[in-house]
Design a protein around this motif. Structure first.
Motif, PDB file in Angstrom:
ATOM      1  N   LEU B  46     -54.792 100.406  -2.925  1.00 40.14           N
ATOM      2  CA  LEU B  46     -53.400 100.779  -2.693  1.00 40.14           C
ATOM      3  C   LEU B  46     -53.084 102.048  -3.481  1.00 40.14           C
ATOM      4  O   LEU B  46     -53.710 102.301  -4.519  1.00 40.14           O
ATOM      5  CB  LEU B  46     -52.475  99.646  -3.149  1.00 40.14           C
ATOM      6  N   PRO B  47     -52.120 102.821  -3.015  1.00 38.29           N
ATOM      7  CA  PRO B  47     -51.743 104.046  -3.758  1.00 38.29           C
ATOM      8  C   PRO B  47     -51.306 103.682  -5.181  1.00 38.29           C
ATOM      9  O   PRO B  47     -50.538 102.731  -5.372  1.00 38.29           O
ATOM     10  CB  PRO B  47     -50.575 104.598  -2.942  1.00 38.29           C
ATOM     11  N   GLY B  48     -51.838 104.403  -6.140  1.00 34.49           N
ATOM     12  CA  GLY B  48     -51.426 104.188  -7.526  1.00 34.49           C
ATOM     13  C   GLY B  48     -52.043 102.967  -8.170  1.00 34.49           C
ATOM     14  O   GLY B  48     -51.658 102.568  -9.270  1.00 34.49           O
ATOM     15  N   MET B  49     -53.025 102.371  -7.487  1.00 34.51           N
ATOM     16  CA  MET B  49     -53.590 101.126  -8.007  1.00 34.51           C
ATOM     17  C   MET B  49     -54.390 101.362  -9.287  1.00 34.51           C
ATOM     18  O   MET B  49     -55.122 102.346  -9.400  1.00 34.51           O
ATOM     19  CB  MET B  49     -54.500 100.520  -6.936  1.00 34.51           C
ATOM     20  N   VAL B  50     -54.237 100.452 -10.238  1.00 30.20           N
ATOM     21  CA  VAL B  50     -54.986 100.521 -11.494  1.00 30.20           C
ATOM     22  C   VAL B  50     -55.812  99.241 -11.635  1.00 30.20           C
ATOM     23  O   VAL B  50     -55.672  98.298 -10.861  1.00 30.20           O
ATOM     24  CB  VAL B  50     -54.042 100.721 -12.690  1.00 30.20           C
ATOM     25  N   HIS B  51     -56.683  99.242 -12.641  1.00 27.35           N
ATOM     26  CA  HIS B  51     -57.712  98.199 -12.714  1.00 27.35           C
ATOM     27  C   HIS B  51     -57.612  97.407 -14.010  1.00 27.35           C
ATOM     28  O   HIS B  51     -57.515  97.987 -15.089  1.00 27.35           O
ATOM     29  CB  HIS B  51     -59.093  98.832 -12.609  1.00 27.35           C
ATOM     30  N   ALA B  52     -57.676  96.105 -13.870  1.00 27.13           N
ATOM     31  CA  ALA B  52     -57.612  95.239 -15.044  1.00 27.13           C
ATOM     32  C   ALA B  52     -58.927  94.500 -15.241  1.00 27.13           C
ATOM     33  O   ALA B  52     -59.646  94.215 -14.278  1.00 27.13           O
ATOM     34  CB  ALA B  52     -56.472  94.222 -14.883  1.00 27.13           C
ATOM     35  N   VAL B 218     -55.403  91.406  -5.937  1.00 26.90           N
ATOM     36  CA  VAL B 218     -54.640  92.639  -6.150  1.00 26.90           C
ATOM     37  C   VAL B 218     -53.175  92.224  -6.174  1.00 26.90           C
ATOM     38  O   VAL B 218     -52.699  91.574  -5.239  1.00 26.90           O
ATOM     39  CB  VAL B 218     -54.879  93.665  -5.017  1.00 26.90           C
ATOM     40  N   ALA B 219     -52.483  92.562  -7.251  1.00 29.43           N
ATOM     41  CA  ALA B 219     -51.063  92.221  -7.365  1.00 29.43           C
ATOM     42  C   ALA B 219     -50.246  93.490  -7.254  1.00 29.43           C
ATOM     43  O   ALA B 219     -50.606  94.523  -7.819  1.00 29.43           O
ATOM     44  CB  ALA B 219     -50.797  91.542  -8.708  1.00 29.43           C
ATOM     45  N   SER B 220     -49.166  93.399  -6.516  1.00 27.71           N
ATOM     46  CA  SER B 220     -48.305  94.570  -6.364  1.00 27.71           C
ATOM     47  C   SER B 220     -46.850  94.113  -6.403  1.00 27.71           C
ATOM     48  O   SER B 220     -46.372  93.438  -5.494  1.00 27.71           O
ATOM     49  CB  SER B 220     -48.615  95.275  -5.036  1.00 27.71           C
ATOM     50  N   LEU B 230     -49.269  89.324  -3.651  1.00 31.24           N
ATOM     51  CA  LEU B 230     -50.585  89.059  -4.230  1.00 31.24           C
ATOM     52  C   LEU B 230     -51.581  88.869  -3.102  1.00 31.24           C
ATOM     53  O   LEU B 230     -51.449  87.954  -2.297  1.00 31.24           O
ATOM     54  CB  LEU B 230     -50.541  87.795  -5.097  1.00 31.24           C
ATOM     55  N   TRP B 231     -52.558  89.766  -3.036  1.00 31.62           N
ATOM     56  CA  TRP B 231     -53.707  89.535  -2.167  1.00 31.62           C
ATOM     57  C   TRP B 231     -54.727  88.787  -3.009  1.00 31.62           C
ATOM     58  O   TRP B 231     -55.052  89.223  -4.125  1.00 31.62           O
ATOM     59  CB  TRP B 231     -54.330  90.844  -1.706  1.00 31.62           C
ATOM     60  N   PRO B 289     -49.635  98.708  -8.477  1.00 28.81           N
ATOM     61  CA  PRO B 289     -50.591  97.694  -8.010  1.00 28.81           C
ATOM     62  C   PRO B 289     -51.752  97.567  -8.995  1.00 28.81           C
ATOM     63  O   PRO B 289     -52.231  98.566  -9.535  1.00 28.81           O
ATOM     64  CB  PRO B 289     -51.072  98.253  -6.665  1.00 28.81           C
ATOM     65  N   VAL B 290     -52.177  96.348  -9.218  1.00 32.59           N
ATOM     66  CA  VAL B 290     -53.246  96.077 -10.178  1.00 32.59           C
ATOM     67  C   VAL B 290     -54.340  95.275  -9.485  1.00 32.59           C
ATOM     68  O   VAL B 290     -54.072  94.228  -8.878  1.00 32.59           O
ATOM     69  CB  VAL B 290     -52.714  95.274 -11.385  1.00 32.59           C
ATOM     70  N   LYS B 291     -55.547  95.773  -9.583  1.00 34.26           N
ATOM     71  CA  LYS B 291     -56.686  95.021  -9.041  1.00 34.26           C
ATOM     72  C   LYS B 291     -57.444  94.340 -10.179  1.00 34.26           C
ATOM     73  O   LYS B 291     -57.681  94.943 -11.224  1.00 34.26           O
ATOM     74  CB  LYS B 291     -57.640  95.950  -8.277  1.00 34.26           C
ATOM     75  N   LEU B 292     -57.800  93.099  -9.939  1.00 27.84           N
ATOM     76  CA  LEU B 292     -58.584  92.363 -10.942  1.00 27.84           C
ATOM     77  C   LEU B 292     -59.615  91.520 -10.197  1.00 27.84           C
ATOM     78  O   LEU B 292     -59.280  90.487  -9.617  1.00 27.84           O
ATOM     79  CB  LEU B 292     -57.656  91.459 -11.781  1.00 27.84           C
ATOM     80  N   VAL B 293     -60.838  92.008 -10.169  1.00 27.46           N
ATOM     81  CA  VAL B 293     -61.919  91.272  -9.508  1.00 27.46           C
ATOM     82  C   VAL B 293     -62.907  90.845 -10.588  1.00 27.46           C
ATOM     83  O   VAL B 293     -63.312  91.664 -11.421  1.00 27.46           O
ATOM     84  CB  VAL B 293     -62.612  92.138  -8.431  1.00 27.46           C
TER      85      VAL B 293
END
Lengths: 190, 843, 291
Positions: B46-52, B218-220, B230-231, B289-293
């Motif tokens: 997603l645009p602007g997504m950051v990673h946790a 991914v939370a937005s 939340l995906w 948006p934050v991705k956490l995999v």
């Protein structure tokens, strides 16, 4: 930072990248092909398998800088013009009949024989391991046009699948080999 | 027993065109998955997504002295850091919230104490994943390590380290989280009257689902609308939405859960996890948006596992082979957290008694915490563990009485004169072909001929089981799924469901039902992606419930949609609805299939030409149906009909044991199943083959290996021995003997887990036949096998129970009276071999 | 993975210079199949990676004038499997067979002989074969070139006798007349896994049987271990099954003394050594009988 150029599925991609960037990350995040998957990042599950200069490689265990200048083929390159699945056919004349492969072929004649065989044989369930399986088997069948079931099983020994029990995957590889050899006509449907 | 829904006859096949239910329609799902265009959780950008990323404990049990996140904030790229203490009082603990036992043992991070290796300590969000990892490395953690308790029986001792210190359990104390008991009939009388009572202590392993697609989300959060999207890679949309909303204390309407393709779950994604809360919190704090995999080692250490069990099991048999009683004391290891833990032992034991209508059943269980990864649901849900003990006892008793294990099973499997039949345990068998399955399976493996001509180091083994089809969980008093259908204005159909397909082929299976019911071409039917904003409420995809429960909801919704369509057509054609039929995308007067009105005309009428509708007809063609199974809650004696119907599995293994290396090879395997009416035979065959794979892993290789400090030694695919293709026998001796369910309108039974239940026991029985060694522990690794063979040679005996050898024991009155076990040694994985040299030297 | 600087020398001399310049954090990388695993889980964190990919003359196989086989350190496993019987004649072919039966094809395409030798993993196959046929290793460094026996090069898990500023350039198998039969046996859980135990048996024929025997065991100890005592029992007339079994028992006891009564993991390896030595010797002796 390091400049790296790769030709991914025929498209040249150049980027300034962190040296740590894995080939898998380059392909997915820089080139934008997400068909190769990250299942373990330890070169065990095989979900990330792609071809580098024609040689099958687990892309999670190679740095992009190691293969600067290479030609890379991912699962997206197996059926290059196939960008989105055909789901929706709205002509009334199709009523009552079902032949999805024919519907597919009208738009995508060049699905790879392995892809078609996987579809026919129900060789995928969740589908996460499938791109890696396809790429590894492609190489195996190209080198072994007359594969044995045992040989196929050994070829995918480094590709985990938790869904299928592998049976239908082996079935599909054997069927695809026939098609690739030209021994079998392309089956009309499932 | 609750009555089945009144309407048992379906809409019937379309008058023309092939009927799709029952045929191996190639899957609608495949194309995107085969061409790499399918989108899994890690594919979302997603645009602007950051990673946790999450910093996890490297020790199993510890007091948290301090966690200093300040150094992480100074790392380049780091945007935010979270740790446990600051969240206390702000987010609500959770844990089995959908059950009556509101234990609240889960929290995003360890606060005062670490309970298992891999528990969350802190989390970092940054511009890139590498920066987030750098940030995690900078967090200063000060832990005071406490003694670990890995063995569930050790955890029962009064001097054992206490795992959950802060929670007072209603039914347990110390490390006992809950208790379970069954009192059906009179086991003491059965024991007194039996010709033989066999007794053995069995243990089972902790197995991972190890779905290849990692857990992640991914939370937005949209600060303008306040909606948190939340995906997530999950099996249940609403379980995640409701628990997440509750934990964050925001309205359900402000949480939207969407699910991309999910690369399998097997039960390991059937709950909400800490990482989903953490990503949500970061997104709410940052407005990005934050991705956490999760990484693979995190999933091993902090994901859920198959509950390991210790079973002190006894089986009473009459001289003619009738099974008259079963008694068991089960120590059920639920790990450090309760995740469906008590459910697994309840249902796994209740249904695990099948396919035998045993009149006297006496079970006690302590559900106990250890400082290990949380136990939870995994393909088979407790049944493979029960069957591992029970089906080996059946063989042991048969051998003591000189009876053929096949004949004993044929004598005992449920085979009533009339259906429905209620067993003493309370299961209502609405139909079954388990006896025919057993006979056919024995024929498929060539039981009689092979046993007449034994080959050295080779052996045959049988096992049978029945599997619930969805379930009314004892403390989860619901068993429903729902489907909404819309006939679109071009004659296509959209299916909305919140039950996530993650390999089960819902798009194909449901489309087959809709196509048949509505007379529409399957290419016109589409399954919408699961989305809590649009899909009707349902429990999710687990417990083999897709075809039967979700399928029934879909069937009911299709019938309702068909009724509406016929009503419009009847009005337009000026005939009665009863004179009409559907097919070829049309509604036509019976007998005139080449005429009629296209569905798209009727759908457009319902939406765009409402003045042409019948009087009082509510416009648009959209229907919804919910199906809740007519099952019972568990009675206080442990009996009850927890499942709507029961699928059957009869398996036969042919193994070869290499006496020089200990390797057990499954050279042949036969499976005969009763899956009721099968919607898509090839899909069901694939489910059984996959079920076998997981059972084979449980039998021969997969296990969580811990050292005494609770450190998992094999948290990677290098060391965790997931089964690979060369080890698997050709799975071609497979057949179905369908006994359609009479409770489920379409006759379906659950397919997903049926293939797992008998596998460890069938292999165990075959290993005994090949070697004379009765394995009592899982998995049967080459090291254990060879050690057992040498032990047998040393003792000069014909048969040996290994590692727990207690053949002369005459039986306990309480669990304390069992002889102390001779535990199997830590296993033979290549990492546990102590080298003298300090490995650091070579780093 | 921690951050590092990527360096691509064109010659071994340059590679050595870069290793010295960036000591102690610099590491060589060939295929990277082992090193990258360690870097990803942050158990290795080199500051500089010196790639051997562009170094001339490191990949490839040639037979030297004396008949020895010189295998460049950057030669991949797959490259070895592609050599025919003229390039890998006689028992030299065992190297191709071993290279073709480890891990899986994607790993074999990237993994190199030198990487296998320098990782120092006691379960890898090539070091056990190299030590087992009495191969030598060519090393170049700031202090000049040297040649060392493969036996003893690995000194424990992750530990090899290579100085931080040295580069392994080649594995050199002795000329074919050195041995008349070589057999390699291993046991692993799954096809993809590293061996739990592996064994190399090399035999040289004499007038009426075995003139020289060499047995080397991998996996059971921190580094490939020759068992000369057990091997000596094979010298003389071609061993019958009893003699093979006795040698196997002796080998197990030599490599893991007291292993028969140790804990289960050691006992199991003790058993596997017996089994694999028996299998390897039986196969090598049969080859000898045929030739």
């Amino acid at each position: 930072m390091q400049q790296v150029t790769l030709t991914v599925n025929g498209r040249e991609v150049t980027a300034e990248i962190d040296e740590r960037t894995l080939l898998l990350e380059f392909v997915r995040e820089v080139a934008g092909f997400t068909g190769a998957h990250n299942g373990c990042l330890e070169a065990r599950c095989g979900c990330c398998a792609i071809e580098v200069d024609g040689e099958i490689t687990k892309s999670c265990n190679v740095l992009a800088v190691q293969v600067d200048g290479a030609e890379v083929t991912t699962v997206e390159g197996l059926a290059p013009q196939r960008l989105a699945p055909v789901e929706h056919v709205t002509t009334q004349s199709l009523a009552g009949m079902y032949a999805p492969l024919e519907a597919v072929r009208t738009r995508a004649e060049d699905l790879h024989p392995l892809q078609e065989a996987f579809h026919r044989c129900h060789a995928l369930q969740c589908g996460f391991c499938t791109p890696g399986m396809l790429m590894v088997l492609k190489g195996h069948l190209e080198e072994n046009p007359e594969p044995t079931r045992d040989g196929v099983r050994h070829a995918i020994a480094g590709n985990l699948c938790r869904c299928t029990g592998y049976q239908h995957i082996v079935d599909a590889a054997m069927e695809a080999a026939e098609v690739m050899r030209g021994d079998a006509p392309v089956p009309a449907d499932g | 027993m609750t009555e089945a829904p009144p309407r048992t006859a379906g809409p019937g096949p379309a008058a023309t065109g092939p009927r799709l239910v029952g045929t191996s329609v190639p899957r609608k799902e495949d194309l995107a998955l085969l061409t790499g265009t399918a989108r899994f959780i890690d594919d979302i950008r997603l645009p602007g997504m950051v990673h946790a990323t999450i910093l996890r404990s490297t020790v199993a049990h510890a007091r948290v002295r301090s966690i200093d996140t300040a150094p992480a904030r100074a790392v380049p790229g780091v945007l935010d850091v979270l740790a446990g203490a600051e969240l206390v009082g702000k987010v609500k603990p959770w844990g089995d919230l959908m059950q009556d036992l509101l234990v609240g043992d889960h929290f995003p991070f360890a606060t005062d104490k670490v309970l298992y290796e891999g528990q969350e300590l802190a989390a970092v969000v940054a511009g890139t994943r590498y920066q987030a990892l750098d940030g995690c490395e900078a967090v200063a953690v000060d832990l005071e390590e406490l003694p670990a308790v890995v063995d569930p029986e050790q955890a029962l001792r009064p001097d054992a380290p206490l795992v959950q210190e802060r929670i007072v359990y209603e039914f347990g104390e110390g490390n006992v989280f809950d208790r379970y008991r069954v009192r059906v009939g009179d086991f003491a009388a059965a024991e007194r009257d039996a010709a033989v009572v066999v007794r053995q202590r069995f243990t089972t392993n902790k197995q991972a689902g190890a779905a290849l697609d990692p857990h992640g989300c991914v939370a937005s959060h949209d600060p303008f609308t306040g909606v948190l999207t939340l995906w997530s890679s999950t099996q249940s949309v609403y379980m995640v939405r409701d628990v997440l909303a509750d934990v964050l204390q925001i309205p359900r309407t402000k949480v939207r859960v969407m699910v991309p393709e999910v690369g399998a779950g097997f039960g390991s994604k059937a709950q909400m996890f800490g990482h989903e809360v953490i990503a949500a919190l970061f997104s709410m704090r940052l407005g990005r948006p934050v991705k956490l995999v999760l990484r693979r080692d995190e999933i091993f250490r902090a994901g859920t596992t198959r509950n390991s069990q210790v079973r002190y099991a006894e089986l009473a048999m009459a001289a003619d082979g009738e099974i008259t009683g079963y008694r068991d004391y089960v120590v059920h290891n639920t790990g450090a957290m309760s995740v469906w833990g008590n459910q697994v032992v309840h249902i796994g034991t209740n249904v695990g008694m099948l396919p035998y209508p045993i009149p006297n059943v006496h079970v006690d269980s302590d559900i106990v915490h250890t400082t290990t990864a949380p136990g939870g649901p995994l393909r088979g849900f407790g049944i493979p563990q029960t069957v591992w003990a029970k089906e080996q006892l059946v063989d042991m008793a048969a051998r003591e009485l000189g009876l053929d294990p096949l004949a004993v099973r044929e004598r005992n499997v449920v085979d009533p004169a009339t259906f429905p039949y209620r067993t003493p345990m309370g299961q209502v068998i609405d139909s079954t072909s388990i006896k025919q399955c057993l006979t056919a399976c024995a024929e498929a493996i060539d039981w009689a001929a092979k046993r007449a001509a034994p080959v050295p180091h080779e052996g045959l083994g049988l096992a049978v089981s029945m599997k619930y089809t969805s379930c009314r969980h004892p403390s989860l008093d619901t068993d429903l799924s729902a489907v909404r259908l819309r006939l679109e204005t071009d004659g296509t159909v959209t299916i909305y469901s919140s039950d996530v397909s993650h390999g089960q082929s819902h798009a194909t299976m449901l489309s087959q039902i809709v196509a048949d019911g509505l007379g529409v071409g399957i290419e016109k039917v589409t399954l919408a992606p699961p989305d809590s904003m649009t899909a009707p409420f349902g429990l999710g995809t687990y417990a083999s419930r897709g075809a039967a429960v979700l399928g029934t909801a879909c069937r009911l919704a299709t019938e309702r949609l068909r009724d509406k369509v016929l009503a419009i057509a009847a009005h337009v054609l000026e005939v009665g609805p009863g004179d009409l039929d559907t097919g070829n995308d049309r509604v036509f007067v019976k007998g005139l299939p080449d005429s009629g009105i296209y569905l798209e005309i009727l759908a457009a009428t319902a939406a765009y030409r409402t003045h042409q509708l019948p009087p009082d007809f509510e416009p648009t063609l959209e229907t919804v149906a919910t199906y809740d199974t007519p099952t019972e809650r568990e009675a206080s004696d442990g009996s009850g009909n927890l499942s709507v119907t029961y699928s059957g599995a009869a398996h036969a293994a042919h193994v070869r044991v290499d006496p020089e290396t200990g390797r057990v090879t499954v050279v042949d395997y036969a499976m005969v199943h009763d899956t009721g009416t099968v919607i898509n035979p090839l899909v069901v065959e694939g489910q059984h083959q996959g079920g076998f794979l997981m059972g084979m892993g449980m039998a021969l290789s997969e296990d969580y290996v811990y050292d005494e400090n609770g450190h998992q030694l094999n948290a990677s695919f290098k060391d965790y021995l997931a089964v690979t293709a060369p080890e698997v026998p050709e799975l071609t001796r497979m057949s179905e003997i369908p006994a359609p369910s009479t409770t489920i309108p379409g006759g379906q039974k659950g397919a997903g887990e049926s293939g797992t239940g008998p596998v460890p026991a069938a292999i165990g029985n075959a290993v005994l036949d090949a070697t004379g060694i009765r394995f009592t522990a899982l998995p049967i690794t080459p090291q254990r096998m060879l050690t057992a063979l040498r032990e047998k040679e040393r003792r000069g005996v014909e048969t040996l129970r290994y590692p727990d050898d207690m053949p002369d024991f005459t039986g306990p009155r309480c669990p304390d009276e069992w002889p102390s076990p001779t535990a199997a040694e830590a296993d033979d994985f290549d990492f546990d071999f102590d080298f003298d040299l300090d490995p650091e030297e070579g780093a | 993975m921690r951050a590092f600087t990527w360096l691509e020398p064109g010659t071994t001399t340059d590679a050595v210079a870069l290793l010295r310049e960036h000591a102690p954090g610099a590491r060589l990388i060939a295929g990277g199949q082992s090193l990258l695993l360690a870097m990803k889980d942050r158990t290795a964190g080199p500051t500089h990676l010196v790639s051997l990919a562009g170094v001339e003359g490191l990949a490839g196989v040639r037979t030297a004038d004396d008949g020895s086989l010189v295998v460049g350190a950057a030669t991949t496993y797959t490259a070895l499997t592609r050599l025919d019987a003229t390039a890998l004649g006689g028992w030299h072919g065992v190297l191709g067979a071993v290279a073709g039966d480890l891990a899986d094809r994607p790993v074999r395409n990237r993994g190199t002989v030198g990487g296998s030798l320098c990782t120092g993993d006691p379960r890898y196959d090539v070091p056990v074969l190299a030590a087992g046929v009495d191969a030598t290793l060519r090393i170049t460094g700031a202090g000049g070139d040297r040649e060392v026996p493969a036996t003893g090069f690995a000194q424990g898990p992750g530990l090899v006798a290579l100085r931080p500023d040295e580069v392994l350039t080649a594995l050199v198998l002795p000329p074919r007349p050195r041995w008349d039969a070589v057999a390699f046996e291993k046991f692993r859980h799954r096809v993809f896994d590293a061996a739990i135990v592996s064994v190399t048996c090399a035999l040289r024929a004499g007038a009426d049987g075995v003139a020289e025997a060499r047995l080397t065991v991998g996996g059971a100890t921190p580094a490939p271990t020759p068992v000369p005592g057990a091997a000596a029992r094979l010298v003389g007339p071609l061993p019958d099954p009893d003699a093979v079994a006795a040698a196997a028992d002796a080998a197990a006891e030599e490599v893991l003394p007291g292993g028969a009564t140790a804990g289960e993991a050691v006992r199991y390896r003790h058993e596997l050594v017996r089994t694999l030595v028996r299998r390897a010797v039986t196969r090598a002796a049969a080859d000898l009988r045929r030739s």
